[in-house]
Scaffold this motif. Structure first.
Motif, short mmCIF file in Angstrom:
data_model
loop_
_atom_site.label_atom_id
_atom_site.label_comp_id
_atom_site.label_asym_id
_atom_site.label_seq_id
_atom_site.Cartn_x
_atom_site.Cartn_y
_atom_site.Cartn_z
N UNK A 15 -3.37 9.60 -11.93
CA UNK A 15 -3.35 8.05 -11.67
C UNK A 15 -1.92 7.54 -11.00
N UNK A 16 -0.94 8.17 -11.61
CA UNK A 16 0.36 7.61 -10.96
C UNK A 16 0.49 8.21 -9.56
N UNK A 17 0.15 9.36 -9.32
CA UNK A 17 0.24 9.71 -8.13
C UNK A 17 -0.67 8.93 -7.12
N UNK A 18 -1.64 8.69 -7.52
CA UNK A 18 -2.59 7.77 -6.66
C UNK A 18 -2.08 6.39 -6.55
N UNK A 19 -1.34 5.65 -7.36
CA UNK A 19 -0.80 4.35 -7.29
C UNK A 19 0.36 4.63 -6.39
N UNK A 20 1.08 5.65 -6.37
CA UNK A 20 2.29 5.93 -5.63
C UNK A 20 1.89 5.71 -4.06
N UNK A 21 0.90 5.87 -3.67
CA UNK A 21 0.41 5.45 -2.46
C UNK A 21 0.81 3.95 -2.03
N UNK A 22 0.73 3.25 -3.04
CA UNK A 22 1.03 1.68 -2.63
C UNK A 22 2.46 1.24 -2.56
N UNK A 23 3.42 2.22 -2.38
CA UNK A 23 4.68 2.09 -2.02
C UNK A 23 4.82 1.35 -0.59
N UNK A 24 4.00 1.79 0.09
CA UNK A 24 4.15 0.99 1.62
C UNK A 24 2.63 0.71 1.68
N UNK A 25 2.61 -0.74 1.95
CA UNK A 25 1.16 -1.57 2.02
C UNK A 25 0.82 -2.17 3.33
N UNK A 26 0.01 -2.60 3.71
CA UNK A 26 -0.17 -3.35 4.92
C UNK A 26 0.09 -4.60 4.58
N UNK A 27 0.66 -5.51 5.39
CA UNK A 27 0.73 -7.01 5.17
C UNK A 27 -0.58 -7.89 5.11
N UNK A 28 -0.83 -8.83 4.22
CA UNK A 28 -1.90 -9.53 3.96
C UNK A 28 -2.26 -10.22 5.39
N UNK A 29 -3.60 -10.36 5.76
CA UNK A 29 -3.98 -11.37 7.07
C UNK A 29 -3.68 -12.64 6.71
N UNK A 30 -3.10 -13.07 7.99
CA UNK A 30 -2.64 -14.52 7.99
C UNK A 30 -3.03 -15.13 9.31
N UNK A 31 -3.45 -16.50 9.21
CA UNK A 31 -3.79 -16.99 10.43
C UNK A 31 -3.02 -17.23 11.43
N UNK A 32 -3.27 -16.89 12.76
CA UNK A 32 -2.00 -16.82 13.78
C UNK A 32 -2.54 -17.53 14.91
N UNK A 33 -1.83 -18.09 15.90
CA UNK A 33 -2.34 -18.40 17.17
C UNK A 33 -2.74 -16.95 17.94
#
Length: 368
Positions: A15-33
């Protein structure tokens, strides 16, 4: 006891190895022009079968969004007022036909919506979602770096018991697959897609066969994503909680029944992997909680409970409101593990009154 402790340690390391993939995550979507040069035309497709009571808020959130060229509701042979609600909400209604042999109802409805859409980009939303202005444009922008973008919504759960069970079930997904929005891609066989919200370029998906990868699957979203990934598609999962909510179920009982139907991803996961997933969930989530409730936790249980509590910090943005039910959700882990085990051992073969076909058939899709 030593053997069980060793099994818990091994499962915890996995489980820890799987969770370690989350050290780098995509930024959340945000409304933009819109970017320079503007955005492509966007169609939104909502498959709906007997969704008269839930469809209205979804369409309300889409109405008036300047990025959306059209909203299509595919009426999947509803027996209620779904078509009337759709038209009243400003959508164009496509009268769906019964699925052919080898197709499940939802992917067949999505296929019909894909073919009916006129936009360069198609956003697929479930009828129980609550989109906000800016979602469609942000999804279209995200396609600059991916071939398929899928977004996670913020869950709306009214009751404390419902919220606790829902959050515990979501935690089993994270323990089994790791953070979905991690930039490091998982193995194709462990790829997750949230079918509540998916965006693609229309011509690209048609050229790839549309929804044929998902045709005979209850967990059509994972089947589609994994099939396309095997074909070389770049699949990106992003968080969109600020732009998309979802009210999946009306009670804890509905959560047990509805989400429990697909929580094991049984029709896209081999039996051996399902067994490993269930065992890992029992060893790392359910057993520590049960021992703690009994007042007899072992050192390995305390370490695993600390990991589980830490995960609450990562999941908190997925719920609004949170309240005691969310924060106490580790106490519901044994119930979630039981539901996962039942789903893995006895996969449900029915969806909305239809029996799932044994095998999908290829479909010749329309092109424009």
């Amino acid at each position: 006891m030593r053997a069980l402790d060793a099994a818990q340690v091994a499962a915890g390391a996995l489980v820890a190895a799987r969770l370690s993939r989350g050290r780098s995550r995509r930024p959340p979507l945000a409304a933009a022009p819109p970017p320079p040069g503007g955005r492509p035309s966007i169609s939104v497709v909502v498959p709906a079968r007997d969704e008269a009571e839930r469809l209205g808020p979804c369409l309300d959130g889409l109405r008036g969004d300047p990025d959306i060229a059209e909203v299509i509701v595919v009426d999947d042979c509803s027996a209620d007022a779904t078509p009337e609600v759709a038209r009243a909400g400003g959508a164009r209604v496509v009268a769906g036909v019964a699925p052919p042999a080898g197709w499940v109802g939802k992917p067949w409805a999505l296929q019909q919506g894909l073919e009916a859409a006129a936009g360069d980009v198609v956003v697929f939303l479930d009828a129980d979602t609550r989109p906000r202005h800016g979602l469609a444009g942000a999804l279209a922008d995200a396609l600059a770096d991916a071939d398929l973008v899928t977004a996670g919504a913020r869950f709306v759960c009214d009751g404390a018991v419902e919220r606790a069970l829902h959050a515990a079930m979501l935690a089993t997904l994270v323990y089994r697959y790791g953070p979905s929005d991690a930039t490091a891609p998982p193995r194709t066989s462990r790829l997750l897609v949230n079918g509540q919200c998916v965006a693609v370029r229309r011509d690209g998906l048609l050229a790839a066969g549309g929804f044929t990868h998902a045709a005979g699957h209850l967990t059509d979203d994972a089947a589609l994503g994994r099939g396309l990934a095997r074909d070389g598609w770049r699949v990106a999962f992003v968080s969109a909680g600020d732009l998309l909510g979802v009210r999946m179920y009306a009670s804890a009982r509905d959560t047990w029944t509805g989400w429990g139907r697909s929580i094991a991803l049984a029709d896209v996961t081999p039996p051996a992997s399902r067994a490993l997933d269930a065992a890992t969930t029992w060893l790392t989530m359910a057993l520590p909680a049960l021992r703690a409730l009994a007042g007899r936790p072992r050192p390995v249980d305390l370490a695993l409970l600390a990991l589980r509590v830490a995960l609450l910090g990562g999941l908190r943005e997925a719920y609004a409101p949170r309240g005691p039910g969310f924060w106490l959700s580790p106490l519901a882990d044994p119930v979630a593990a039981l539901r996962l085990t039942l789903s893995a051992a006895r996969p449900d073969q029915r969806w909305r009154g239809r029996t799932v076909a044994a095998a999908p058939r290829p479909l010749r899709t329309a092109r424009r």
